[in-house]
Design a protein around this motif. Structure first.
Motif, PDB file in Angstrom:
ATOM      1  N   GLY A 240      -7.883  -2.068   6.925  1.00 34.19           N
ATOM      2  CA  GLY A 240      -8.870  -1.528   6.003  1.00 34.19           C
ATOM      3  C   GLY A 240      -8.797  -0.023   5.849  1.00 34.19           C
ATOM      4  O   GLY A 240      -8.617   0.496   4.737  1.00 34.19           O
ATOM      5  N   PRO A 241      -8.935   0.752   6.953  1.00 38.99           N
ATOM      6  CA  PRO A 241      -8.864   2.211   6.822  1.00 38.99           C
ATOM      7  C   PRO A 241      -7.520   2.727   6.328  1.00 38.99           C
ATOM      8  O   PRO A 241      -7.455   3.787   5.710  1.00 38.99           O
TER       9      PRO A 241
ATOM     10  N   PHE B 182      -0.055  -8.742   4.217  1.00 38.87           N
ATOM     11  CA  PHE B 182       0.557  -9.035   5.507  1.00 38.87           C
ATOM     12  C   PHE B 182       1.790  -9.907   5.275  1.00 38.87           C
ATOM     13  O   PHE B 182       1.741 -10.870   4.493  1.00 38.87           O
ATOM     14  N   LEU B 183       2.886  -9.579   5.941  1.00 39.83           N
ATOM     15  CA  LEU B 183       4.060 -10.441   6.016  1.00 39.83           C
ATOM     16  C   LEU B 183       4.228 -10.817   7.483  1.00 39.83           C
ATOM     17  O   LEU B 183       4.532  -9.955   8.325  1.00 39.83           O
ATOM     18  N   ILE B 184       4.010 -12.095   7.794  1.00 42.13           N
ATOM     19  CA  ILE B 184       3.934 -12.550   9.176  1.00 42.13           C
ATOM     20  C   ILE B 184       5.082 -13.517   9.452  1.00 42.13           C
ATOM     21  O   ILE B 184       5.206 -14.554   8.785  1.00 42.13           O
ATOM     22  N   LEU B 185       5.887 -13.198  10.442  1.00 46.41           N
ATOM     23  CA  LEU B 185       6.981 -14.065  10.875  1.00 46.41           C
ATOM     24  C   LEU B 185       6.554 -14.843  12.110  1.00 46.41           C
ATOM     25  O   LEU B 185       5.876 -14.310  12.995  1.00 46.41           O
ATOM     26  N   SER B 186       6.967 -16.096  12.184  1.00 53.52           N
ATOM     27  CA  SER B 186       6.693 -16.932  13.352  1.00 53.52           C
ATOM     28  C   SER B 186       7.846 -17.916  13.524  1.00 53.52           C
ATOM     29  O   SER B 186       8.617 -18.159  12.597  1.00 53.52           O
ATOM     30  N   LYS B 187       7.925 -18.462  14.728  1.00 60.31           N
ATOM     31  CA  LYS B 187       9.016 -19.386  15.058  1.00 60.31           C
ATOM     32  C   LYS B 187       8.459 -20.575  15.805  1.00 60.31           C
ATOM     33  O   LYS B 187       7.693 -20.438  16.758  1.00 60.31           O
ATOM     34  N   THR B 188       8.812 -21.772  15.353  1.00 54.22           N
ATOM     35  CA  THR B 188       8.452 -23.006  16.039  1.00 54.22           C
ATOM     36  C   THR B 188       9.729 -23.696  16.509  1.00 54.22           C
ATOM     37  O   THR B 188      10.830 -23.184  16.339  1.00 54.22           O
TER      38      THR B 188
ATOM     39  N   PRO C 283      -8.401  -8.582   2.343  1.00 61.27           N
ATOM     40  CA  PRO C 283      -8.803  -9.190   3.618  1.00 61.27           C
ATOM     41  C   PRO C 283      -9.185 -10.661   3.512  1.00 61.27           C
ATOM     42  O   PRO C 283      -9.492 -11.283   4.521  1.00 61.27           O
ATOM     43  N   GLN C 284      -9.185 -11.245   2.325  1.00 65.79           N
ATOM     44  CA  GLN C 284      -9.745 -12.588   2.149  1.00 65.79           C
ATOM     45  C   GLN C 284      -8.744 -13.597   1.605  1.00 65.79           C
ATOM     46  O   GLN C 284      -9.150 -14.679   1.185  1.00 65.79           O
ATOM     47  N   GLY C 285      -7.465 -13.290   1.631  1.00 65.15           N
ATOM     48  CA  GLY C 285      -6.468 -14.236   1.170  1.00 65.15           C
ATOM     49  C   GLY C 285      -6.208 -14.111  -0.313  1.00 65.15           C
ATOM     50  O   GLY C 285      -6.681 -13.176  -0.971  1.00 65.15           O
ATOM     51  N   PRO C 286      -5.409 -15.021  -0.842  1.00 61.64           N
ATOM     52  CA  PRO C 286      -4.863 -16.259  -0.250  1.00 61.64           C
ATOM     53  C   PRO C 286      -3.648 -15.995   0.645  1.00 61.64           C
ATOM     54  O   PRO C 286      -3.159 -14.874   0.736  1.00 61.64           O
ATOM     55  N   THR C 287      -3.162 -17.070   1.272  1.00 59.55           N
ATOM     56  CA  THR C 287      -2.015 -17.006   2.164  1.00 59.55           C
ATOM     57  C   THR C 287      -0.985 -18.036   1.740  1.00 59.55           C
ATOM     58  O   THR C 287      -1.305 -19.218   1.587  1.00 59.55           O
ATOM     59  N   LEU C 288       0.259 -17.574   1.565  1.00 55.43           N
ATOM     60  CA  LEU C 288       1.369 -18.450   1.211  1.00 55.43           C
ATOM     61  C   LEU C 288       2.261 -18.628   2.438  1.00 55.43           C
ATOM     62  O   LEU C 288       2.665 -17.634   3.055  1.00 55.43           O
TER      63      LEU C 288
ATOM     64  N   CYS D 196      -4.833 -16.867   6.322  1.00 54.65           N
ATOM     65  CA  CYS D 196      -4.288 -17.800   7.314  1.00 54.65           C
ATOM     66  C   CYS D 196      -5.319 -18.844   7.720  1.00 54.65           C
ATOM     67  O   CYS D 196      -5.286 -19.369   8.847  1.00 54.65           O
ATOM     68  N   SER D 197      -6.253 -19.155   6.838  1.00 54.34           N
ATOM     69  CA  SER D 197      -7.280 -20.161   7.118  1.00 54.34           C
ATOM     70  C   SER D 197      -7.910 -20.563   5.790  1.00 54.34           C
ATOM     71  O   SER D 197      -7.542 -20.072   4.725  1.00 54.34           O
ATOM     72  N   GLY D 198      -8.880 -21.476   5.857  1.00 56.60           N
ATOM     73  CA  GLY D 198      -9.604 -21.884   4.666  1.00 56.60           C
ATOM     74  C   GLY D 198      -9.016 -23.130   4.031  1.00 56.60           C
ATOM     75  O   GLY D 198      -8.084 -23.759   4.552  1.00 56.60           O
TER      76      GLY D 198
END
Length: 339
Positions: free
Chosen positions: A80-81, A87-93, A105-110, A291-293
């Motif tokens: 915010g400040p 956001f670009l978020i990397l993850s590994k499963t 701050p409220q999405g959406p998220t792809l 990342c929710s909703g």
């Protein structure tokens, strides 16, 4: 007798808070991004994260520091400040790596599944003459989307997300020297895959030999000891490869002079050279929030009941997030900090 000293008040420098940068085209804030990871990443994916940060320059945190105890709320509180919008978020499963692109701050998220990827270093090693000037990342890249105009709702949301992740440009007032990179996203209707490519742009004057062009650009006196006449230097100079042959479809007329070689009075050829990273993405789902909703789109169907049908990989990832948040709370209660 005691001696009293007049203690001077320490000089406190007043900190003026910079106003957020405003896009002169849209009037909105210039989009800024954070590129980070959730969970542990192997070495190649760590390098991919750095390549994505470099791609998002200059409006990103290239040296963003992450700690294991940081959760999504920590990044959101800081965003915010600092005026961060994406956001670009990397993850590994266990099955595959994933890339999430979210609007704060409220999405959406792809959420995208990364089927294949190549690092920028791999792209450079595969080229005979890799090109990466020092000022290549001073300006944001252009964004080009192809194949997304099918009318489907999830593709419209994908188009809007990627269009707003980079600053808009005005073709009438843009400085041509600032257009040095381009990001291309091509959607294949049959395979439902997105080809993500990153190129550098260079202009090359038409009907000018390679030796003359290098002579003008490098300011070096050519070696004419083996030639009998100056005309031999011009007539023997040809293009370096068949790929540099002029094509009318790839030539443009510049509105202004660009450098010492490309003049507005002459035509110039547009050349693209891939600089990486290269990704092959598959859109898995779109969520309303950060990342929710509620799930707007799911590749596996059953949008409304998708919450009860999450994959094992997503469950493991959520468990890891809950464990990290619990560890963070315990460390805060015990007053423990990591270096």
């Amino acid at each position: 007798m005691a001696r009293f000293r007049n203690k001077r008040k320490p000089f406190v420098r007043q900190i003026t808070r910079k106003q957020p940068s405003v896009d002169h085209v849209t009037g909105d804030k210039i989009p800024k991004s954070f590129v980070f990871s959730r969970g542990k990443l192997p070495g190649p994916l760590r390098q991919l994260q750095m390549d994505l940060r470099k791609l998002m320059l200059p409006f990103t945190a290239l040296k963003l520091k992450e700690k294991r105890r940081n959760n999504l709320k920590d990044f959101l509180n800081v965003s915010g400040p600092m005026g961060v919008t994406h956001f670009l978020i990397l993850s590994k499963t266990d099955s595959a790596p994933y890339l999430r692109v979210a609007r704060t701050p409220q999405g959406p998220t792809l959420t995208f599944k990364i089927n294949e990827y190549s690092l920028a270093a791999d792209i450079a090693q595969s080229q005979l003459r890799p090109r990466c000037p020092q000022d290549l990342f001073k300006n944001s890249p252009l964004i080009v989307l192809s194949g997304f105009g099918t009318g489907e709702q999830h593709l419209k949301l994908t188009t809007i997300m990627f269009q707003n992740i980079f600053p808009a440009i005005d073709v009438n007032t843009v400085n041509l020297s600032s257009c040095q990179r381009i990001v291309l996203l091509n959607y294949n209707k049959e395979t439902k895959l997105i080809d993500f490519r990153h190129y550098s742009i260079r202009l090359q004057p038409v009907d000018v030999s390679r030796r003359i062009r290098k002579f003008v650009q490098n300011h070096q006196v050519p070696d004419l000891s083996n030639l009998q006449d100056v005309s031999d230097f011009v007539t023997k100079a040809g293009y370096g490869s068949e790929s540099e042959v002029d094509d009318e479809a790839a030539t443009v007329s510049l509105a202004t002079d660009l450098g010492r070689v490309n003049r507005a009075s002459n035509k110039s050829a547009v050349k693209l050279q891939e600089i990486g990273p290269r990704l092959t993405l598959q859109l898995i789902k779109i969520e309303e929030g950060l990342c929710s909703g509620g799930v707007i789109f799911s590749e596996y169907g059953n949008h409304g009941s998708y919450k009860n049908q999450k994959t094992d990989d997503e469950e493991r990832e959520n468990e890891d997030d809950r464990d990290e948040e619990q560890e963070s709370e315990e460390e805060k209660d015990n007053g423990v900090e990591e270096d």
